[in-house]
Structures are given as structure tokens and as C-alpha cells.
Write an enzyme that holds these catalytic residues in place. Structure first.
Site, PDB file in Angstrom:
ATOM      1  CG  ASN A  26      37.234 -81.757  27.854  1.00 16.67           C
ATOM      2  OD1 ASN A  26      38.165 -81.224  27.256  1.00 16.67           O
ATOM      3  ND2 ASN A  26      37.091 -81.696  29.179  1.00 16.67           N
ATOM      4  NE  ARG A  78      34.044-101.415  39.220  1.00 17.72           N
ATOM      5  CZ  ARG A  78      33.811-100.122  39.048  1.00 17.72           C
ATOM      6  NH1 ARG A  78      33.779 -99.620  37.826  1.00 17.72           N
ATOM      7  NH2 ARG A  78      33.610 -99.314  40.066  1.00 17.72           N
ATOM      8  CG  MET A 103      33.337 -88.723  36.305  1.00 21.17           C
ATOM      9  SD  MET A 103      35.058 -88.277  35.949  1.00 21.17           S
ATOM     10  CE  MET A 103      35.486 -87.464  37.460  1.00 21.17           C
ATOM     11  NE  ARG A 104      30.812 -98.140  35.297  1.00 21.71           N
ATOM     12  CZ  ARG A 104      30.452 -98.747  36.406  1.00 21.71           C
ATOM     13  NH1 ARG A 104      29.856 -98.092  37.364  1.00 21.71           N
ATOM     14  NH2 ARG A 104      30.664-100.037  36.571  1.00 21.71           N
ATOM     15  CG  HIS A 122      43.774 -86.776  34.975  1.00 23.54           C
ATOM     16  ND1 HIS A 122      42.764 -87.283  35.767  1.00 23.54           N
ATOM     17  CD2 HIS A 122      44.701 -86.269  35.826  1.00 23.54           C
ATOM     18  CE1 HIS A 122      43.082 -87.102  37.051  1.00 23.54           C
ATOM     19  NE2 HIS A 122      44.249 -86.499  37.101  1.00 23.54           N
ATOM     20  CD  GLU A 156      49.004 -97.523  37.356  1.00 25.83           C
ATOM     21  OE1 GLU A 156      49.327 -96.571  38.053  1.00 25.83           O
ATOM     22  OE2 GLU A 156      49.817 -98.218  36.695  1.00 25.83           O
ATOM     23  CG  ASP A 158      43.434 -90.688  36.356  1.00 24.70           C
ATOM     24  OD1 ASP A 158      42.712 -90.711  35.345  1.00 24.70           O
ATOM     25  OD2 ASP A 158      43.013 -90.348  37.475  1.00 24.70           O
TER      26      ASP A 158
HETATM   27  C1  GAR Z   1      37.152 -82.421  32.840  1.00 28.72           C
HETATM   28  O1  GAR Z   1      37.875 -81.469  33.560  1.00 28.72           O
HETATM   29  C2  GAR Z   1      37.956 -83.696  32.700  1.00 28.72           C
HETATM   30  O2  GAR Z   1      39.323 -83.468  32.550  1.00 28.72           O
HETATM   31  C3  GAR Z   1      37.658 -84.367  34.012  1.00 28.72           C
HETATM   32  O3  GAR Z   1      36.298 -84.147  34.233  1.00 28.72           O
HETATM   33  C4  GAR Z   1      35.941 -82.905  33.643  1.00 28.72           C
HETATM   34  C5  GAR Z   1      34.756 -83.148  32.754  1.00 28.72           C
HETATM   35  O4  GAR Z   1      34.273 -81.948  32.263  1.00 28.72           O
HETATM   36  N1  GAR Z   1      37.956 -85.767  33.959  1.00 28.72           N
HETATM   37  C6  GAR Z   1      38.371 -86.457  34.993  1.00 28.72           C
HETATM   38  O5  GAR Z   1      38.507 -85.990  36.100  1.00 28.72           O
HETATM   39  C7  GAR Z   1      38.637 -87.912  34.709  1.00 28.72           C
HETATM   40  N2  GAR Z   1      39.441 -88.487  35.741  1.00 28.72           N
HETATM   41  P1  GAR Z   1      33.393 -81.926  30.951  1.00 28.72           P
HETATM   42  O6  GAR Z   1      32.264 -82.935  31.192  1.00 28.72           O
HETATM   43  O7  GAR Z   1      32.874 -80.520  30.894  1.00 28.72           O
HETATM   44  O8  GAR Z   1      34.256 -82.292  29.798  1.00 28.72           O
END
Ligand code: GAR
Length: 225
Positions: A26, A78, A103-104, A122, A156, A158
Site C-alpha cells: 500500500n 506504549r 500492526m500496532r 483495513h 478504538e 478499526d
Molecule cells: C494490507 O492488506 C492492509 O490492509 C492490512 O495489512 C496489509 C498490509 O499489506 N492492514 C491491516 O490488517 C491493519 N489492521 P502491505 O504492507 O502490502 O500494504
């Protein structure tokens, strides 16, 4: 605001940081969009909480500044991690933050500093399938429609006002791999578009819902903006 400052603001490309934890596809989609000088945002920083995030190399190869704030150095504190992250964002004079596979969980205090200036993508049609393993859970639930959501970040997880969604039909023979690949392609389309609209100040939150140019977000935003 004077006419002159309005024009200056419109011409100013917002300074964006993309926060990643992994491969960064992304992030790469945002970098590709921002290559166009007419795009209203420039990616000036890619930051990761993991030194081994694959996307860091992609960013470096593209000549983008990178920073690592390694969460393992902060134990359970944190707030201290978030303060270090904030210091990095301040150093790079960041105006918009894009979470892209970051992812944090962030503290409420940090999130408050970036209210309506921090976006997340998401891999599900929120509010369905918050959290992890979204594709697996969508398949297990027999969902017929699945997709991705770009939203403003609130404390909160997502949750937060939905800026844009993209949907895919779930096929009978889909696997987690095939479904996630189709959703990822949608992510790569809608994230740059959502960031563009936010950078252009076209997104407003009213009663917890986003309006674009004062109107409800259309079902197929790619066709409109
Ligand atoms: C993506 O699918 C994004 O939507 C997801 O992680 C992936 C990262 O891929 N995000 C989550 O799950 C956040 N809760 P990328 O590193 O190739 O962009």
C-alpha cells in the site's frame, strides 16, 4: 483566510508519513500516486516499528527518508513508543499520517494529536471483520461481498469515520490467497484516492460520518473523483 493564503494552501503538497510494519505494498501504491506532481500530497517519510519491514527497502530505493522506531525497545510502555514516533513525525514536519499495514495499536493521546489527519486501511468492509485474519473469517462466514476500507483513525481499533470503501464479490472457490489478492488490488486503488481527497480538504466529518465535497461518499468513488 485570505484569497492568497487559500491559493498557497491549495498549491502546497501535504507532507505525508506512511507507517508500515511489513511488505509495504500500500505504501508503494501511495508512492506511485505521489510521483505525479499534481497529486496533492508527497510522501516524505516511511517509518516502521519493525527494522526488518520489507517496505523499508522499497522506500529507500525510491529515495524516500526512512525511520525505524523499534517497539521492542520500549517494552510494554506504549506511551514512550508513541512519544518516540511523534518525535520522528515532528522532525520530518509531517502533516498527514497514513497507516499502511502498521500492526500496532496507538495510544489515545497519540491518536488525539492526529485527529482527522491520520488514515488507516483495513482489509474488510468495516464495521465487519475488525482485527486480524479478515479474509479467512469472511470466507468462513460465507460472506458474498468483501473488500477494504479507508477510515480516519480513532482510539478504538478499526473504527473511525469511513472515508472510502471498495468491494469485491466473493467467489465460491476463493481461497484466502485469491480473495486477499483481489482485495489488495482494491486497497491499492482506494488508498491513494482517499489520501488525495483528504489532502485537498474535501473530506469533512459530520456526526461521525464522512462527507466528500459536502455530499455522502458515493458507492463507486473511483468513478467520481
Ligand atoms: C494490507 O492488506 C492492509 O490492509 C492490512 O495489512 C496489509 C498490509 O499489506 N492492514 C491491516 O490488517 C491493519 N489492521 P502491505 O504492507 O502490502 O500494504
Amino acid at each position: 483566510m485570505t484569497a492568497r493564503s487559500t491559493l498557497a494552501d491549495a498549491q502546497h503538497r501535504k507532507r505525508v508519513a506512511v507507517l508500515i510494519s511489513g511488505r509495504g505494498s500500500n505504501m508503494a501504491a501511495l508512492l506511485a500516486a505521489a510521483k505525479d506532481p499534481a497529486y496533492p500530497a508527497e510522501i516524505v517519510l516511511v517509518a516502521s516499528n519493525r527494522p526488518d519491514a520489507g517496505g523499508l527497502a522499497t522506500a529507500r530505493d525510491a529515495g524516500i527518508a526512512t525511520e525505524v522506531v523499534d517497539h521492542t525497545q520500549f517494552g510494554k510502555d506504549r506511551a514512550a513508543f508513541d512519544a518516540a514516533l511523534q518525535a520522528v513525525l515532528t522532525k520530518h514536519r509531517i502533516e498527514l499520517v497514513c497507516l499502511a499495514g502498521f500492526m500496532r495499536l496507538l495510544t489515545a493521546g497519540f491518536v488525539a494529536q492526529w485527529q482527522e489527519r491520520m488514515l488507516n486501511i483495513h482489509p474488510a468492509l468495516l464495521p465487519a471483520f475488525k482485527g486480524l485474519d479478515t479474509h479467512k473469517r469472511a470466507l468462513a462466514a460465507g460472506a458474498k461481498i468483501h473488500g477494504a476500507t479507508v477510515h480516519f483513525v480513532v482510539p478504538e481499533m478499526d473504527a473511525g469515520p469511513i472515508i472510502m470503501q471498495g468491494a469485491v464479490a466473493v467467489q465460491h472457490d476463493d481461497t484466502e490467497a485469491t480473495l486477499s489478492a483481489r482485495v489488495l488490488a482494491v486497497e491499492h486503488r482506494i488508498y491513494p484516492l482517499a489520501v488525495k481527497l483528504v489532502a485537498e480538504h474535501r473530506v469533512r466529518v459530520v456526526d461521525g460520518r464522512c462527507l466528500i465535497d459536502g455530499e455522502p461518499v458515493p458507492e463507486r468513488p473511483e468513478a467520481f473523483y
